[in-house]
Design an enzyme around this catalytic site. Sequence first.
Site, mmCIF file in Angstrom:
data_model
loop_
_atom_site.group_PDB
_atom_site.id
_atom_site.type_symbol
_atom_site.label_atom_id
_atom_site.label_comp_id
_atom_site.label_asym_id
_atom_site.label_seq_id
_atom_site.Cartn_x
_atom_site.Cartn_y
_atom_site.Cartn_z
ATOM 1 N N GLY B 59 0.734 -1.173 0.158
ATOM 2 C CA GLY B 59 0.124 -0.013 0.018
ATOM 3 C C GLY B 59 0.772 1.281 0.037
ATOM 4 O O GLY B 59 0.482 2.462 0.030
ATOM 5 N N HIS B 60 2.109 1.121 0.154
ATOM 6 C CA HIS B 60 2.996 2.358 0.258
ATOM 7 C C HIS B 60 4.192 2.196 -0.410
ATOM 8 O O HIS B 60 5.255 1.864 -0.371
ATOM 9 C CB HIS B 60 3.660 2.326 1.690
ATOM 10 C CG HIS B 60 4.278 3.786 2.037
ATOM 11 N ND1 HIS B 60 5.470 4.097 1.784
ATOM 12 C CD2 HIS B 60 3.734 4.804 2.550
ATOM 13 C CE1 HIS B 60 5.613 5.288 2.162
ATOM 14 N NE2 HIS B 60 4.562 5.702 2.567
ATOM 15 N N PHE B 61 4.046 2.521 -2.147
ATOM 16 C CA PHE B 61 2.697 2.830 -2.693
ATOM 17 C C PHE B 61 2.479 1.763 -3.875
ATOM 18 O O PHE B 61 3.328 1.334 -4.510
ATOM 19 C CB PHE B 61 2.892 4.192 -3.121
ATOM 20 C CG PHE B 61 3.194 5.507 -2.171
ATOM 21 C CD1 PHE B 61 2.111 5.791 -1.407
ATOM 22 C CD2 PHE B 61 4.310 5.765 -2.004
ATOM 23 C CE1 PHE B 61 2.226 6.758 -0.474
ATOM 24 C CE2 PHE B 61 4.680 6.842 -1.164
ATOM 25 C CZ PHE B 61 3.466 7.089 -0.199
ATOM 26 N N LEU B 66 8.046 2.023 -1.368
ATOM 27 C CA LEU B 66 9.179 2.404 -0.695
ATOM 28 C C LEU B 66 8.665 2.478 0.735
ATOM 29 O O LEU B 66 7.600 2.338 1.228
ATOM 30 C CB LEU B 66 9.478 3.874 -1.168
ATOM 31 C CG LEU B 66 8.541 5.134 -0.896
ATOM 32 C CD1 LEU B 66 8.861 5.615 0.514
ATOM 33 C CD2 LEU B 66 8.991 6.172 -1.840
#
Lengths: 339, 165, 95
Positions: B59-61, B66
């Site tokens: 989810g990041h991203f 990262l």
Amino acid sequence: MKTSYTTTDEEYSALRHHVGLIGYDGAGLVTVSGPQATAYLGRVGTRSVDFLLEGQSTSSLLLREDGTIIAEAIVHCRGTDYLVEIWPAQAAEAVAHLLAAATAFAEVTVEDAGAQYAVLAVEGPSSFQIAQKYLDFPIASLAYRSCAAVEWGGGTVTLSRTGITGEYGYKFIVPSGDASRLRAELLELGAVECGKDALDICRMEVRFANLEREHTGGPVTPFDVGLQWMLDAGQDFAGLDALEESRRQPRRSPVCWVADAALETAPPQGTAIEAGDAEVGVVTHCVWSPTLDRFIGTAVVDGGVAASGQDFRLAGGGTAVRTISAPFLTATSLGLPLG
Amino acid sequence: MTGQPLSAPARAVLTADEIARLLPHRHPFFLLDRITALEPGASAEALKNVTASDGVLAGHFPGRMLYPGVLLVECVAQLAAVIYGSAAAQSSTGDLVADVADRVGYLAEIRQAKFMKPVFPGDQVVFRAQSGPRLGGLISVNGQASVGRELVMTARLAVTELDQP
Amino acid sequence: MVMTLDEATRRATARQDLCSQVKQLLVDRLSLDVDPQAIGDDQPLFGRGLELDSIDTLELAMAVEDTFGVTVTDDDTQSLLSLNRLVDHIEGARA
């Protein structure tokens, strides 16, 4: 307010070591409500209440347009309104001032509630044990300068944690009709009635300014009594312009002093303070501290000699006084856990 | 081959399983892989391997994985807990590791956190933390993270002291 | 011994200088929205006064150690009751 009920020594001892009961007869109480209540309080007082949440209290100075102090007020945020509380000696002028200032605001309602409520307080290292009996949550959760509505005796009491002795302190703002019953109950719970003189000593010992007694005979600005920290930066309060102007003038600074053991009577307000043969300041207030076994006090002295640790002399008797770093002593409650 | 010298990751002073006895944290919030240097109560060094299979990176991203900067700060906080946990273990049992996880202190302040470079999947992050002055039940902690020779994050934290048993 | 005006002035100048340094340090390190010159010498640091919290205390202790080389420990909490008390502590440790 009475000056004393029994002896100042006994009452002092209750406040410092047990619990004292204080009846704030004649305290000023004003309710402030309406859409402009926050703006009004931020103008009439020196501190913003923008971020004051329901259940929080703050203290604020009410100033005249010339920057001198009318009173220190405690503002309690009760959700639907603010309740402003003022020390009895300053109540008349402060309440009139608050009512008059409201006319500049269309959407604020300011009402004198002095007749509706009475103010009683317990202060002292064991005061929290009494206050706990009126709360249905742990006393430690009632933070310094917060307040709670408490149902008692069929009415609502505003119970706040504030005080002037440096000890734990709780104040009850109670409907007038119930005041004598609450007073009797607090006495029954062990609180000892204390007058203004004992309070004044405790207040001096922890260096809370007593605006009723600490002055040189006339009105004082916040800088004269070391209360400039109560002026919020960026706040456009009444008296600000005059204060900024007066800050540019040379003025004497407040200091605290302890007298030599040889001093036998309190020097009257206005007694000159000397360095060598030169007068460098005057006494603004003095009390006898039973704990320190000395006369202690405040003075204003010339900026060039104002510092802690200076050895001066009182004019007249010539007794030595040494300026010290506030506070004069540490409250008993400090280091004593709540609950 | 990239031409860079191959060096084996530093030897473990504490393994992941041992860290888990000092900390109450568990998946998905158990962040350190290995302690490589430790002076109980004073300082420590740890390794963390950042991997694409870490759920956080999904989810990041999406499309630009990262490692979150706030988790780098959390790694320093967990390393601080290892420093104080191992000191408590040592004083009560004489060993570096004991079951002291229930007494972990809390994060009280994050001050001056700086993130110099992003951290990507595949990076091995080395964390160093050093205990500073303590006052009133709080301890200051200096922390940093680096990947290879590059500093990627520095932060100063305050944490609460451990609950006394 | 009561000071002469000269002695009182000389001592006050040095003391006020140190007080100003500590006020500036407080404002800088704790990012306070306060004019350092408006802080009173006897102003309390906690509760009434500057209204610092326990987290600020740790930062303040570190700032004092960095700047003046004087440590503030849990035994020195009396030194945090006012600006003047803190300055006493620094003066005493450096004397």
